[in-house]
Design a protein around this motif. Structure first.
Motif, PDB file in Angstrom:
ATOM      1  N   HIS A  98      31.316  45.660  47.675  1.00 47.96           N
ATOM      2  CA  HIS A  98      31.096  44.483  48.492  1.00 47.96           C
ATOM      3  C   HIS A  98      32.335  44.192  49.333  1.00 47.96           C
ATOM      4  O   HIS A  98      33.464  44.403  48.879  1.00 47.96           O
ATOM      5  N   PRO A  99      32.157  43.695  50.578  1.00 49.16           N
ATOM      6  CA  PRO A  99      33.321  43.358  51.400  1.00 49.16           C
ATOM      7  C   PRO A  99      34.315  42.426  50.708  1.00 49.16           C
ATOM      8  O   PRO A  99      35.525  42.571  50.883  1.00 49.16           O
ATOM      9  N   ALA A 100      33.803  41.472  49.912  1.00 53.40           N
ATOM     10  CA  ALA A 100      34.711  40.550  49.221  1.00 53.40           C
ATOM     11  C   ALA A 100      35.584  41.291  48.221  1.00 53.40           C
ATOM     12  O   ALA A 100      36.762  40.954  48.029  1.00 53.40           O
ATOM     13  N   ARG A 101      35.032  42.292  47.549  1.00 52.28           N
ATOM     14  CA  ARG A 101      35.818  43.086  46.600  1.00 52.28           C
ATOM     15  C   ARG A 101      36.858  43.929  47.336  1.00 52.28           C
ATOM     16  O   ARG A 101      37.985  44.134  46.846  1.00 52.28           O
ATOM     17  N   LEU A 102      36.498  44.416  48.507  1.00 52.57           N
ATOM     18  CA  LEU A 102      37.408  45.242  49.301  1.00 52.57           C
ATOM     19  C   LEU A 102      38.486  44.416  49.994  1.00 52.57           C
ATOM     20  O   LEU A 102      39.443  44.983  50.523  1.00 52.57           O
ATOM     21  N   LYS A 103      38.302  43.097  50.052  1.00 55.64           N
ATOM     22  CA  LYS A 103      39.180  42.215  50.832  1.00 55.64           C
ATOM     23  C   LYS A 103      39.092  42.561  52.316  1.00 55.64           C
ATOM     24  O   LYS A 103      40.074  42.490  53.052  1.00 55.64           O
ATOM     25  N   MET A 104      37.873  42.912  52.755  1.00 52.93           N
ATOM     26  CA  MET A 104      37.610  43.188  54.170  1.00 52.93           C
ATOM     27  C   MET A 104      36.374  42.380  54.558  1.00 52.93           C
ATOM     28  O   MET A 104      35.242  42.814  54.367  1.00 52.93           O
ATOM     29  N   THR A 105      36.590  41.195  55.119  1.00 52.70           N
ATOM     30  CA  THR A 105      35.479  40.283  55.358  1.00 52.70           C
ATOM     31  C   THR A 105      35.307  39.880  56.819  1.00 52.70           C
ATOM     32  O   THR A 105      34.422  39.094  57.144  1.00 52.70           O
ATOM     33  N   ILE A 106      36.143  40.435  57.709  1.00 45.19           N
ATOM     34  CA  ILE A 106      35.999  40.191  59.137  1.00 45.19           C
ATOM     35  C   ILE A 106      36.339  41.482  59.867  1.00 45.19           C
ATOM     36  O   ILE A 106      36.912  42.407  59.287  1.00 45.19           O
ATOM     37  N   TRP A 107      35.953  41.560  61.147  1.00 41.23           N
ATOM     38  CA  TRP A 107      36.230  42.789  61.897  1.00 41.23           C
ATOM     39  C   TRP A 107      37.737  42.999  62.024  1.00 41.23           C
ATOM     40  O   TRP A 107      38.535  42.067  61.890  1.00 41.23           O
ATOM     41  N   HIS A 410      29.862  36.749  51.598  1.00 39.02           N
ATOM     42  CA  HIS A 410      31.109  35.987  51.697  1.00 39.02           C
ATOM     43  C   HIS A 410      31.697  36.201  53.074  1.00 39.02           C
ATOM     44  O   HIS A 410      32.122  37.308  53.422  1.00 39.02           O
ATOM     45  N   TYR A 411      31.678  35.134  53.887  1.00 36.01           N
ATOM     46  CA  TYR A 411      32.251  35.204  55.236  1.00 36.01           C
ATOM     47  C   TYR A 411      33.167  33.990  55.427  1.00 36.01           C
ATOM     48  O   TYR A 411      32.776  32.982  56.028  1.00 36.01           O
ATOM     49  N   PRO A 412      34.401  34.070  54.916  1.00 36.11           N
ATOM     50  CA  PRO A 412      35.324  32.929  54.943  1.00 36.11           C
ATOM     51  C   PRO A 412      36.094  32.822  56.256  1.00 36.11           C
ATOM     52  O   PRO A 412      37.327  32.692  56.281  1.00 36.11           O
ATOM     53  N   LEU A 476      32.345  35.081  42.906  1.00 34.41           N
ATOM     54  CA  LEU A 476      33.528  35.114  43.764  1.00 34.41           C
ATOM     55  C   LEU A 476      34.795  35.320  42.943  1.00 34.41           C
ATOM     56  O   LEU A 476      35.703  36.057  43.341  1.00 34.41           O
ATOM     57  N   GLN A 477      34.867  34.684  41.794  1.00 37.95           N
ATOM     58  CA  GLN A 477      36.022  34.866  40.912  1.00 37.95           C
ATOM     59  C   GLN A 477      36.047  36.281  40.340  1.00 37.95           C
ATOM     60  O   GLN A 477      37.113  36.892  40.223  1.00 37.95           O
ATOM     61  N   LYS A 478      34.875  36.789  40.007  1.00 40.26           N
ATOM     62  CA  LYS A 478      34.786  38.123  39.409  1.00 40.26           C
ATOM     63  C   LYS A 478      35.311  39.198  40.356  1.00 40.26           C
ATOM     64  O   LYS A 478      36.016  40.129  39.927  1.00 40.26           O
ATOM     65  N   VAL A 479      34.977  39.094  41.630  1.00 36.28           N
ATOM     66  CA  VAL A 479      35.417  40.119  42.599  1.00 36.28           C
ATOM     67  C   VAL A 479      36.762  39.765  43.221  1.00 36.28           C
ATOM     68  O   VAL A 479      37.255  40.479  44.091  1.00 36.28           O
ATOM     69  N   GLU A 480      37.342  38.652  42.783  1.00 34.52           N
ATOM     70  CA  GLU A 480      38.641  38.183  43.280  1.00 34.52           C
ATOM     71  C   GLU A 480      38.616  38.015  44.794  1.00 34.52           C
ATOM     72  O   GLU A 480      39.482  38.494  45.528  1.00 34.52           O
ATOM     73  N   ALA A 481      37.579  37.310  45.262  1.00 34.19           N
ATOM     74  CA  ALA A 481      37.404  37.104  46.689  1.00 34.19           C
ATOM     75  C   ALA A 481      38.503  36.219  47.266  1.00 34.19           C
ATOM     76  O   ALA A 481      38.904  35.223  46.655  1.00 34.19           O
ATOM     77  N   GLU A 482      38.981  36.598  48.446  1.00 32.22           N
ATOM     78  CA  GLU A 482      39.953  35.765  49.163  1.00 32.22           C
ATOM     79  C   GLU A 482      39.239  34.512  49.685  1.00 32.22           C
ATOM     80  O   GLU A 482      38.088  34.571  50.112  1.00 32.22           O
ATOM     81  N   GLN A 483      39.939  33.378  49.677  1.00 34.46           N
ATOM     82  CA  GLN A 483      39.324  32.116  50.049  1.00 34.46           C
ATOM     83  C   GLN A 483      40.042  31.481  51.243  1.00 34.46           C
ATOM     84  O   GLN A 483      41.255  31.651  51.407  1.00 34.46           O
ATOM     85  N   PRO A 484      39.306  30.719  52.053  1.00 33.31           N
ATOM     86  CA  PRO A 484      39.970  29.942  53.085  1.00 33.31           C
ATOM     87  C   PRO A 484      40.780  28.810  52.459  1.00 33.31           C
ATOM     88  O   PRO A 484      40.473  28.382  51.334  1.00 33.31           O
ATOM     89  N   THR A 485      41.780  28.359  53.150  1.00 30.11           N
ATOM     90  CA  THR A 485      42.640  27.289  52.627  1.00 30.11           C
ATOM     91  C   THR A 485      42.754  26.165  53.647  1.00 30.11           C
ATOM     92  O   THR A 485      42.496  26.350  54.847  1.00 30.11           O
ATOM     93  N   ARG A 486      43.105  24.984  53.166  1.00 29.26           N
ATOM     94  CA  ARG A 486      43.263  23.831  54.048  1.00 29.26           C
ATOM     95  C   ARG A 486      44.428  24.056  55.009  1.00 29.26           C
ATOM     96  O   ARG A 486      45.522  24.445  54.605  1.00 29.26           O
TER      97      ARG A 486
END
Length: 490
Positions: A98-107, A410-412, A476-486
């Motif tokens: 999954h892109p979230a697992r790869l840490k590749m979520t945008i072009w 996941h598209y953060p 999301l926690q399982k794949v250690e997805a990167e998250q947007p921040t304030r």
């Protein structure tokens, strides 16, 4: 000399496995080996929505060759891209993750330059597919196949080009996601002053069209592999019908003559680009048939995300419509994720049938990997449990209904057209939940009753919303997805 030596080594490996088959299993294993060592032609369109294809229901657009392929393929009626934009989907197909697992979520370019004036800072995303990932091309290359990437790459810089990821040949691919022109010499200046080009397409002719040229190159590669007596794995990554909407004038005039006010599709230039894409599919299938390779070749046709609904400035019209699906590219609504998917699998009983259960393009990696004879797989995933896709072969070859827990997205990140904000989503059964990070709120849809996602029923079914949101957060926690921040400046 180096390329010729590579061919010789691969031919030796192929012949050795063939001889071993005779020695170990007599005629039985030899017959199986002949059946299992199939060629692969993977045709990936760019920004082609599911309802931009005739056999999925359209009005202005015509795709007779793709429709003909569908008659001898399994047509998936609920296929999803793993991401609503290109690079993450392509990375997911190549790796089965999954892109979230790869840490590749945008072009790729979006990972390097992103908006800094919004409420949230978008999540971190890698611009390059890491070299340590095992790609489909590496598996096929090490199994003795000739491997080629033709057209769009968009998975990294020169240090992460197709040649570094298991491809023997790279024709027309680099780190950019779209050309400035679809006509030779395929280069020009963008509005920001950047000069782009499509490499390895020299010696073209005036008015030569990119979609046609990439098809020509694919035919050459197929012929070359055949002459070397090697099976092939080819990724034909068309740039079409991604913007700019750049087409043959006669084709646009044709669609202009049939355009009607009530059509959902109104962009004749876009329809013309898809006509060239459709002709490409027809030429390839006919060539495989003529060369007696068709019945020994897996053909996959799909797109990397839903159709782009932003404005075409030249025609003052939206590029496409994903109606009756909501929204388009960059969105986690159905219009941004639903794609056409046809799989033509040799010697199966599912040809011409449909499969109605949800699947995701990440599934194509383990599906193709399973088609390789086990004794010829010289590499394997370090941990099969890390693969997020599932093997679709039972559905393809036996019409078996597959089961899975859920689909996750996941598209953060932000996008401009349509204007979207960072979000994640889960689809489980008929339910789909979208979590928006700016408002920290959920939308819930029952897709069987409301496929257009017009009625948010999160308040009506709070228990469903809470359950799916908790499940999404756990994943999301399982794949250690990167998250947007304030954004601290906001």
């Amino acid at each position: 000399m180096g390329i010729q030596t590579s061919f010789q080594h691969r031919l030796i490996r192929f012949m050795a496995s063939w001889i071993v088959s005779i020695a170990i299993g007599s005629g039985h294993l030899l017959a199986n080996d002949a059946v299992e060592r199939w060629n692969v032609l993977f045709i990936l369109a760019d920004d082609l929505g599911v309802h931009d294809v005739g056999c999925y229901g359209t009005d202005l657009i015509e795709t007779p060759h793709i429709d003909r392929l569908a008659q001898t393929s399994l047509r998936f009626t609920q296929a999803y891209s793993p991401a609503p934009v290109c690079t993450p989907t392509r990375a997911s197909i190549m790796t089965g993750k999954h892109p979230a697992r790869l840490k590749m979520t945008i072009w790729s370019e979006g990972a390097l330059e992103f908006p800094k004036d919004r409420m949230l800072s978008p999540a971190f995303s890698k611009a390059d597919l890491p070299l340590e990932e095992n790609t489909l091309a590496e598996h096929y290359q090490q199994a003795g196949y000739y491997t080629a990437s033709i057209g769009k790459w968009h998975l990294g810089d020169a240090g992460h080009a197709p040649e570094t990821q298991g491809f023997d040949a790279n024709i027309g691919g680099n780190h950019w996601g779209a050309p400035t022109s679809f006509f030779f010499p395929y280069r020009g200046k963008r509005n920001n002053g950047e000069i782009r080009y499509v490499p390895h397409l020299e010696f073209g002719k005036p008015q030569e069209y990119l979609t046609d040229r990439l098809t020509d190159e694919t035919l050459k590669v197929i012929g070359h592999a055949k002459s070397q007596q090697l099976p092939f794995f080819i990724m034909l990554n068309h740039y079409a019908p991604h913007t700019p909407i750049d087409c043959k004038e006669d084709d646009e005039n044709y669609f202009q003559s049939k355009l009607q006010n009530h059509f959902k599709h109104q962009n004749c230039g876009y329809a013309a680009m898809i006509r060239s894409l459709d002709n490409s599919v027809g030429r390839l299938v006919d060539y495989l048939d003529k060369e007696k390779l068709l019945e020994n070749t897996i053909i996959i046709f799909t797109s990397d995300n839903g159709g782009y609904i932003g404005q075409d400035p030249k025609r003052n019209s939206p590029v496409t419509s994903n109606w009756p699906l909501r929204s388009g590219k960059s969105s986690l609504y159905e219009g941004g994720l639903r794609v056409p998917l046809l799989i033509r699998w040799p010697k199966t009983a599912s040809l011409g049938k449909t499969y109605a259960e949800p699947v995701v393009l990440t599934d194509l990696h383990p599906t193709l990997l399973a088609s390789l004879p086990e004794r010829n797989q010289t590499t394997s995933p370090s941990s099969p449990n890390q693969l997020d896709g599932i093997n679709l072969q039972p559905a393809i070859t036996q019409n078996t209904t597959l089961t899975r827990e859920a689909l996750y997205f996941h598209y953060p990140h932000y996008y401009h057209a349509p204007a979207t904000t960072p979000c994640s989503a889960i689809r489980q059964g008929p339910w789909k939940l979208i979590h928006d990070y700016e408002s920290d709120s959920n939308e819930l849809y029952h897709l069987l009753e409301d496929p257009a996602e017009e009625r948010n029923v999160a308040e009506k079914y709070p228990h469903v919303s809470q359950k799916l949101h908790a499940q999404l957060q756990s994943w999301l926690q399982k794949v250690e997805a990167e998250q947007p921040t304030r954004n601290k400046s906001k």
